[in-house]
Design a protein around this motif. Structure first.
Motif, mmCIF file in Angstrom:
data_model
loop_
_atom_site.group_PDB
_atom_site.id
_atom_site.type_symbol
_atom_site.label_atom_id
_atom_site.label_comp_id
_atom_site.label_asym_id
_atom_site.label_seq_id
_atom_site.Cartn_x
_atom_site.Cartn_y
_atom_site.Cartn_z
ATOM 1 N N THR A 79 0.763 -1.152 0.038
ATOM 2 C CA THR A 79 0.110 0.071 -0.032
ATOM 3 C C THR A 79 0.839 1.081 0.088
ATOM 4 N N LEU A 80 1.943 1.311 0.835
ATOM 5 C CA LEU A 80 2.742 2.221 0.748
ATOM 6 C C LEU A 80 3.426 2.532 -0.666
ATOM 7 N N ALA A 81 3.729 1.609 -1.337
ATOM 8 C CA ALA A 81 4.092 1.722 -2.785
ATOM 9 C C ALA A 81 3.013 2.651 -3.545
ATOM 10 N N LEU A 82 1.692 2.081 -3.504
ATOM 11 C CA LEU A 82 0.458 2.857 -3.964
ATOM 12 C C LEU A 82 0.477 4.232 -3.913
ATOM 13 N N TYR A 83 0.548 4.708 -2.510
ATOM 14 C CA TYR A 83 0.682 5.988 -1.877
ATOM 15 C C TYR A 83 1.711 6.764 -2.763
ATOM 16 N N ARG A 84 2.706 6.191 -2.686
ATOM 17 C CA ARG A 84 4.018 7.186 -3.258
ATOM 18 C C ARG A 84 3.664 7.102 -4.978
ATOM 19 N N LEU A 85 2.767 6.297 -5.548
ATOM 20 C CA LEU A 85 2.659 6.706 -6.709
ATOM 21 C C LEU A 85 1.605 7.602 -7.037
ATOM 22 N N GLY A 86 1.102 8.278 -5.780
ATOM 23 C CA GLY A 86 -0.119 8.965 -5.914
ATOM 24 C C GLY A 86 -1.369 8.241 -5.845
ATOM 25 N N LEU A 87 -1.471 6.884 -5.708
ATOM 26 C CA LEU A 87 -2.848 6.239 -5.677
ATOM 27 C C LEU A 87 -3.468 6.288 -4.407
ATOM 28 N N ASN A 88 -4.815 6.222 -4.265
ATOM 29 C CA ASN A 88 -5.288 6.493 -2.926
ATOM 30 C C ASN A 88 -6.322 5.190 -2.742
ATOM 31 N N PRO A 89 -5.738 3.889 -2.403
ATOM 32 C CA PRO A 89 -6.631 2.641 -2.400
ATOM 33 C C PRO A 89 -7.458 2.488 -1.049
ATOM 34 N N LEU A 90 -8.537 1.874 -1.230
ATOM 35 C CA LEU A 90 -9.260 1.657 0.132
ATOM 36 C C LEU A 90 -8.560 0.141 0.386
ATOM 37 N N ALA A 91 -7.752 -0.033 1.325
ATOM 38 C CA ALA A 91 -7.094 -1.214 1.804
ATOM 39 C C ALA A 91 -7.833 -2.143 2.800
ATOM 40 N N VAL A 92 -7.814 -3.359 2.370
ATOM 41 C CA VAL A 92 -8.631 -4.272 3.406
ATOM 42 C C VAL A 92 -7.754 -5.385 3.532
ATOM 43 N N GLU A 93 -7.857 -6.203 4.764
ATOM 44 C CA GLU A 93 -7.199 -7.085 5.473
ATOM 45 C C GLU A 93 -7.721 -7.829 6.530
ATOM 46 N N ILE A 94 -7.789 -9.046 6.855
ATOM 47 C CA ILE A 94 -8.586 -9.866 7.800
ATOM 48 C C ILE A 94 -7.798 -9.656 8.848
ATOM 49 N N ASN A 95 -6.408 -9.713 9.025
ATOM 50 C CA ASN A 95 -5.670 -9.915 10.141
ATOM 51 C C ASN A 95 -5.563 -8.384 11.024
ATOM 52 N N LYS A 96 -6.256 -8.568 11.949
ATOM 53 C CA LYS A 96 -6.043 -7.272 12.772
ATOM 54 C C LYS A 96 -4.745 -6.623 13.239
ATOM 55 N N CYS A 97 -3.912 -7.700 13.427
ATOM 56 C CA CYS A 97 -2.646 -7.451 14.176
ATOM 57 C C CYS A 97 -1.851 -6.787 13.285
ATOM 58 N N THR A 98 -1.907 -7.240 11.908
ATOM 59 C CA THR A 98 -1.031 -6.616 10.833
ATOM 60 C C THR A 98 -1.354 -5.306 10.405
ATOM 61 N N VAL A 99 -2.964 -5.177 10.523
ATOM 62 C CA VAL A 99 -3.568 -3.864 10.015
ATOM 63 C C VAL A 99 -2.898 -2.680 11.123
ATOM 64 N N CYS A 100 -2.992 -3.410 12.379
ATOM 65 C CA CYS A 100 -2.715 -2.366 13.497
ATOM 66 C C CYS A 100 -1.045 -1.894 13.200
ATOM 67 N N GLN A 101 -0.252 -3.036 12.915
ATOM 68 C CA GLN A 101 1.267 -2.648 12.868
ATOM 69 C C GLN A 101 1.352 -1.568 11.552
ATOM 70 N N GLY A 102 0.586 -1.636 10.566
ATOM 71 C CA GLY A 102 0.575 -0.676 9.459
ATOM 72 C C GLY A 102 0.364 0.896 10.146
ATOM 73 N N LEU A 103 -0.902 0.551 10.770
ATOM 74 C CA LEU A 103 -1.421 2.054 11.359
ATOM 75 C C LEU A 103 -0.446 2.637 12.162
ATOM 76 N N GLU A 104 0.030 1.685 13.094
ATOM 77 C CA GLU A 104 1.127 2.128 14.409
ATOM 78 C C GLU A 104 2.471 3.045 13.504
ATOM 79 N N GLN A 105 2.729 2.253 12.549
ATOM 80 C CA GLN A 105 3.911 2.914 11.920
ATOM 81 C C GLN A 105 3.309 4.250 10.812
ATOM 82 N N GLY A 106 2.313 4.463 11.021
ATOM 83 C CA GLY A 106 2.053 5.478 10.033
ATOM 84 C C GLY A 106 1.995 5.045 8.360
ATOM 85 N N VAL A 107 2.010 3.902 8.205
ATOM 86 C CA VAL A 107 2.152 3.352 6.765
ATOM 87 C C VAL A 107 0.565 3.415 6.109
#
Length: 318
Positions: A183-211
């Motif tokens: 998703t970080l690569a998509l952001y850097r390319l100027g894209l704005n996806p709605l990102a979905v993931e079933i694993n709460k822990c990995t989503v939390c990790q990405g949110l914590e790091q501001g990714v």
């Protein structure tokens, strides 16, 4: 918080529904609103209304501090993400409430902005550990989790696509986003996806790091996309390093591909990367049966790790 900014309030806000996915059925919302209506008939209540045109997107009820909850806060009700039948019931209930009590403010926003605010609320609840009581997972450093080589590899795929005259536009969905490295690569390319993931822990990790963007991230099972999004909701659907896709679990991935196609618009770009040709062939077969025409692309390199093969195509007219 976007919700407080939109509404111009300083008090805490709490959605009645305990999860984003519960916003599809809004059972608690409808039950509570019935109680609020009876209460509003008897005495004055403080209300805020959020609308798009004549349609009510959200309804807020003020709660004064007491011994049980020692702070003022607003309860938030919304039917904007619900199925049509539940959304209709929500608007009937809120319309009836307005006959007893006029809102203090009537705030107009777009449904897209409101959805972003709802997404952000549940993302912040997750990263603040409010959705996972007793969580013992400690935050990790950015460098120990995220790889610039991985981000660069995703970006290089889009270089390949541009040479083919292909580039995503419009409403973009990324399935199985993990902690957001792709998703970080998509952001850097100027894209704005709605990102979905079933694993709460990995989503939390990405949110914590501001990714991951909290306004555009949802904890959701990709095998149930059509339960929460209408057909034709997205102009591009993507997933990076899906898998591992084997014969014994291919039914899971076939289902995800079918679901991805079901929420894609006619002509939508479909892009999915994996580590092996065999995996790509399984996904390609599933997408073909779901009405997507495309090709498998050899993207192998000397490292032989990420995104070595990918399928790219477009959904055809049914």
């Amino acid at each position: 918080m976007l919700l407080q900014e939109l509404l111009g309030i300083n008090e805490d806000v709490y959605f009645v529904e305990e999860s984003y996915l519960a916003q599809r059925t809004i059972e608690r919302t409808l039950d509570y609103l019935n109680g609020v209506r009876k209460f509003a008939e008897a005495q004055k209540v403080r209300l805020l209304r959020v609308r798009e045109g004549e349609h009510t997107l959200g309804f807020l009820l003020f709660n004064s501090a007491d011994e049980e909850v020692p702070v003022d806060f607003w309860s938030v009700f919304t039917g904007a993400l619900a199925r049509d039948s539940s959304k209709k019931n929500f608007e009937i209930l809120t319309d009836s409430l307005l006959t007893f009590t006029l809102p203090e403010r009537d705030i107009e926003v777009s449904s897209e902005t409101w959805r972003d605010a709802v997404n952000e609320y549940y993302s912040l609840m997750l990263v603040n550990r409010n959705l996972c009581p007793g969580c013992a997972v400690r935050p990790e450093s950015y460098g120990s989790v995220f790889s610039e080589n991985r981000v660069r590899k995703v970006a290089e795929i889009f270089d390949v696509l541009q040479k083919k005259g292909i580039y995503p536009e419009g409403r973009l969905l990324e399935v199985c986003c993990g902690n957001g490295m792709s998703t970080l690569a998509l952001y850097r390319l100027g894209l704005n996806p709605l990102a979905v993931e079933i694993n709460k822990c990995t989503v939390c990790q990405g949110l914590e790091q501001g990714v991951l963007n909290p306004q555009r991230t949802v904890v959701m099972d990709a095998t149930a996309l059509s339960r929460y999004f209408e057909p034709g909701s997205f102009d591009a659907v993507m997933g990076f390093m899906l898998g591992l896709v084997y014969e014994f679990n291919k039914d899971l991935w076939v289902n995800i591909m079918r679901e991805a196609a079901s929420v894609a618009n006619e002509g939508a770009l479909m892009l999915f990367t994996v580590s092996s040709k065999t995996e790509a062939e399984i996904l390609a077969g599933a997408l073909l049966r779901a009405g997507v025409n495309g090709e498998i692309v050899d993207n192998t390199d000397s490292e032989g790790t990420y995104d070595q093969w990918f399928f790219v195509g477009r959904k055809q007219k049914v």
